[in-house]
Scaffold this motif. Structure first.
Motif, PDB file in Angstrom:
ATOM      1  N   GLN A 186     -51.099  30.386  49.404  1.00 47.64           N
ATOM      2  CA  GLN A 186     -51.806  29.151  49.326  1.00 47.64           C
ATOM      3  C   GLN A 186     -52.759  29.273  48.040  1.00 47.64           C
ATOM      4  O   GLN A 186     -52.971  28.522  47.281  1.00 47.64           O
ATOM      5  CB  GLN A 186     -52.850  29.211  50.441  1.00 47.64           C
ATOM      6  CG  GLN A 186     -52.164  28.577  51.702  1.00 47.64           C
ATOM      7  CD  GLN A 186     -53.383  28.362  52.752  1.00 47.64           C
ATOM      8  OE1 GLN A 186     -53.624  29.586  53.341  1.00 47.64           O
ATOM      9  NE2 GLN A 186     -53.767  27.242  52.909  1.00 47.64           N
TER      10      GLN A 186
ATOM     11  N   GLY B 239     -53.956  39.320  50.883  1.00 43.12           N
ATOM     12  CA  GLY B 239     -54.323  37.904  50.758  1.00 43.12           C
ATOM     13  C   GLY B 239     -54.582  37.356  49.337  1.00 43.12           C
ATOM     14  O   GLY B 239     -55.013  36.578  49.016  1.00 43.12           O
TER      15      GLY B 239
ATOM     16  N   GLU C 263     -49.661  36.576  58.084  1.00 46.02           N
ATOM     17  CA  GLU C 263     -50.543  35.794  57.537  1.00 46.02           C
ATOM     18  C   GLU C 263     -51.331  35.991  56.378  1.00 46.02           C
ATOM     19  O   GLU C 263     -51.763  34.960  55.815  1.00 46.02           O
ATOM     20  CB  GLU C 263     -51.694  35.979  58.748  1.00 46.02           C
ATOM     21  CG  GLU C 263     -51.259  35.610  60.066  1.00 46.02           C
ATOM     22  CD  GLU C 263     -50.973  37.029  60.774  1.00 46.02           C
ATOM     23  OE1 GLU C 263     -50.203  37.769  60.516  1.00 46.02           O
ATOM     24  OE2 GLU C 263     -51.767  37.161  62.150  1.00 46.02           O
TER      25      GLU C 263
ATOM     26  N   THR D 280     -61.316  33.785  53.404  1.00 49.46           N
ATOM     27  CA  THR D 280     -60.529  34.322  54.243  1.00 49.46           C
ATOM     28  C   THR D 280     -60.776  33.934  55.545  1.00 49.46           C
ATOM     29  O   THR D 280     -62.127  34.091  55.911  1.00 49.46           O
ATOM     30  CB  THR D 280     -60.602  35.969  54.286  1.00 49.46           C
ATOM     31  OG1 THR D 280     -60.485  36.357  52.918  1.00 49.46           O
ATOM     32  CG2 THR D 280     -59.880  36.716  55.167  1.00 49.46           C
TER      33      THR D 280
ATOM     34  N   LEU E 257     -51.608  33.432  53.177  1.00 48.99           N
ATOM     35  CA  LEU E 257     -52.797  33.125  52.357  1.00 48.99           C
ATOM     36  C   LEU E 257     -52.668  33.530  51.008  1.00 48.99           C
ATOM     37  O   LEU E 257     -53.282  32.576  50.172  1.00 48.99           O
ATOM     38  CB  LEU E 257     -54.047  34.083  52.997  1.00 48.99           C
ATOM     39  CG  LEU E 257     -55.387  33.695  52.504  1.00 48.99           C
ATOM     40  CD1 LEU E 257     -55.929  32.440  52.701  1.00 48.99           C
ATOM     41  CD2 LEU E 257     -56.235  34.699  52.884  1.00 48.99           C
TER      42      LEU E 257
END
Length: 623
Positions: free
Chosen positions: A443, A185, A436, A409, A440
């Motif tokens: 983003q 992430g 996922e 997170t 993330l």
């Protein structure tokens, strides 16, 4: 075991009694902690305490491993917020003072970027290691710094990389490391050119803002080129420099990089170097100058090429261009005094209009500041070269890293505690959540790019505003002012509730003797006297007990007879300055923080000196 170099350093600098008295043992882990109150002890480590910090200095090592594992952590300042944020440097000659210099740079960089994080840095003392040993050392160091995870977030620095941040995240959790790979992430800061992009954004902003400097005599004849005539020199074609060349081509296609340097020399071509080719070569091989020139020679095109190559990389700074980007890991790139061994002395430098510092050049040391001022008087005032100080422009890395903490997170994407430290299990868990975590990461990247653009453009506007308003200011003074203003503004927003400490209390039915015992037990000079229901009845100070004893009061005298009922108290929403003014006005050293009749904690002069920037805040509030 403690690294031999570190052990020798500590024995040489610190008295044996200090080491024994301060040593904290936790299993095989060892810690020696110093705060800003340890002025003399920190001076032995070549660290000077000032209004900003440091807040905490830790020497730490692991006795439970046969490998040499140890180093230093400096949390410089937490006024912008907590935790602090800064990379882990891994070199054989790491010292506490070197880590403090870097931590101070992070304090100013995070403040300049208006990030809600303090400045910190850590360093591992390590010689050259095999790949496996390197990972084992990082893994053990991760366990050491986990003790401070509430006040320090690590990222990569010289000697460490994104893979090391993955190792730390496997040990300590995803939210306890920055610049992690996408599969966690995160966003690989060096691969994305986060800091380099900030330098090019700064250049674009300055092209718009610099005409306002023409009101200052040394810039009266300043010429701003159109993008097609814009030329750059890049000192240090590495993680920052190479990406700066790449991003320049994307954002200002007509601009030309006419000179680059690395460890083996420098290349120069006034018509522009092939930056795409050099970037690909850097990705594959690291060093490019000698390799490119050799390939040019082998191709037989050398006689027809205007490219110049020199084996002395420092001589790049003798060439002229509109902009210089110092991006080599060298803080001291220019000086007027050759005895200080700069890359180049001012009288031999080329002609530039602006220097945008991609390298970290800042130091809080008095002698380094004096050298910086000396250099800027010659370069900025006499030669008319604008200098954009490092932490105003190269903060893209910390901005990108910060998003990994600002955008939390989700709970379901945090590594289960039961598998932390188990690399195979963690890798399997990451694979199961790859989609996922990748989303993330996207983003966080989008947020980082937008915020970097906003912050660095704003910094350049403020830089030109302040320089144009006061011709006597030097660029480094303006940069420091910008950061310190943000730190002071953040500090002024903090309240008594943010910094208060627990206040020891005693019920009013108790006696003077019991109160004296409670004071000794709590090591406090003040007690909150409360009812059975916990409501504040008054306060009792050491002076109250001393006075009662001097007047011959019996030990079993009820507190009700000597308690001070007229309590000077702070509201939890009182600002730090309001707390200071109350303490000074009533000439007291401590007061409770009260909401209704409930005691929430206390504020003391000692606490304010340790948890706030009193001198800095007071000076800023009266500007």
């Amino acid at each position: 075991m403690i690294p031999k170099r570190m052990q020798s350093f500590l024995k040489e600098r610190l008295p044996e009694q200090t080491i024994e008295n301060r040593l904290i043992e936790d299993g095989g882990m060892r810690f020696i902690e110093f705060s800003s109150l340890d002025v003399d002890r920190l001076a032995r480590l070549d660290i000077e305490v000032d209004a900003l910090g440091p807040r905490l200095v830790v020497c730490m090592w692991d006795e439970a491993t046969d490998l040499e594992v140890g180093g230093y952590l400096v949390v410089d300042n937490l006024a912008m917020g907590r935790p602090s944020m800064g990379g882990i440097r891994m070199l054989p000659d790491v010292t506490p003072a070197a880590i403090h210099n870097l931590a101070r740079g992070m304090t100013l960089k995070n403040a300049a970027a208006n990030l809600p994080y303090g400045g910190g840095k850590s360093g591992i003392v390590a010689n050259r290691l095999s790949s496996a040993e390197h990972t084992d050392v990082v893994c053990a160091f991760a366990r050491l710094i986990y003790r401070y995870c509430d006040i320090y977030l690590p990222g990569p620095d010289v000697g460490t990389n994104d893979a090391d941040m993955k190792t730390i995240a496997i040990e300590n959790g995803l939210d306890n490391a920055l610049s992690k790979p996408v599969e966690m992430g995160g966003n690989r800061i060096d691969e994305l050119g986060a800091a380099a992009g900030g330098c090019i954004i700064a250049l674009q902003a300055l092209l718009e803002e610099m005409p306002r400097l023409r009101a200052i005599p040394q810039f009266a004849n300043l010429q701003i080129p159109v993008p097609e005539d814009l030329t750059l020199l890049i000192q240090g074609f590495g993680a920052v420099g190479a990406h700066a060349a790449r991003i320049l081509k994307e954002r200002l296609p007509g601009a030309r990089v006419i000179g680059v340097s690395d460890y083996l020399g420098y290349l120069y071509d006034e018509d522009g170097l092939p930056t795409e080719q050099l970037f690909e070569m850097w990705q594959k091989h690291g060093l490019v100058t000698r390799r490119y020139y050799d390939e040019l020679m082998d191709s037989g095109r050398h006689d027809r090429s205007p490219v110049k190559y020199s084996t002395d990389p420092d001589d790049l700074l003798r060439e002229s261009a509109f902009c210089l980007i110092p991006a080599a890991p060298i803080a001291h790139y220019l000086d007027t005094d050759p005895a200080t061994n700069p890359c180049m002395t001012v009288e031999r430098m080329g002609r530039w209009a602006v220097s945008i510092e991609g390298a970290n050049t800042y130091s809080p040391l008095a002698e380094r500041k004096a050298a910086r001022a000396r250099m800027e008087r010659a370069v900025y005032r006499q030669r008319g070269v604008l200098i954009a100080t490092d932490y105003l422009v190269n903060s893209g890395g910390v901005i990108f890293a910060a998003q990994e903490h600002l955008i939390k997170t989700p709970h379901q994407l945090r590594i289960p505690e039961e598998i932390l430290g188990n690399r195979k299990a963690v890798d399997g868990w990451l694979s199961d959540h790859a989609r996922e975590l990748s989303r993330l990461a996207g983003q966080r990247l989008s947020a980082a790019e937008a915020y970097r653009e906003e912050v660095i453009r704003r910094n350049m506007v403020e830089l030109i505003d302040l320089l144009a308003a006061d011709a006597d200011l030097l660029p480094w003074e303006v940069a420091e002012k910008i950061s310190v203003r943000r730190i002071a503004a953040s500090e002024s927003d903090r309240t008594a509730a943010d910094i208060m400490a627990p206040m020891p209390s005693i019920e009013i039915e108790h006696t003077v003797q019991q109160a004296a015992a409670r004071m000794i037990e709590s090591a406090s000079s003040i007690l909150a006297v409360v009812s059975l229901e916990g409501a504040l009845e008054g306060v009792l100070t050491r002076w109250d007990i001393t006075r009662a004893t001097a007047l011959g009061s019996p030990d079993d005298q009820p507190l009700e007879e000597i308690v001070t009922r007229q309590v000077i108290a702070a509201d939890p929403d009182d600002t730090i300055l309001e707390c200071v003014r109350k303490l000074e006005h009533y000439e007291i050293s401590a007061m409770p923080v009260v909401e209704g009749n409930a005691v929430l904690g206390m504020v003391t002069t000692d606490l304010l000196s340790r948890r706030s920037l009193l001198r800095l805040l007071q000076s800023q509030s009266y500007e």
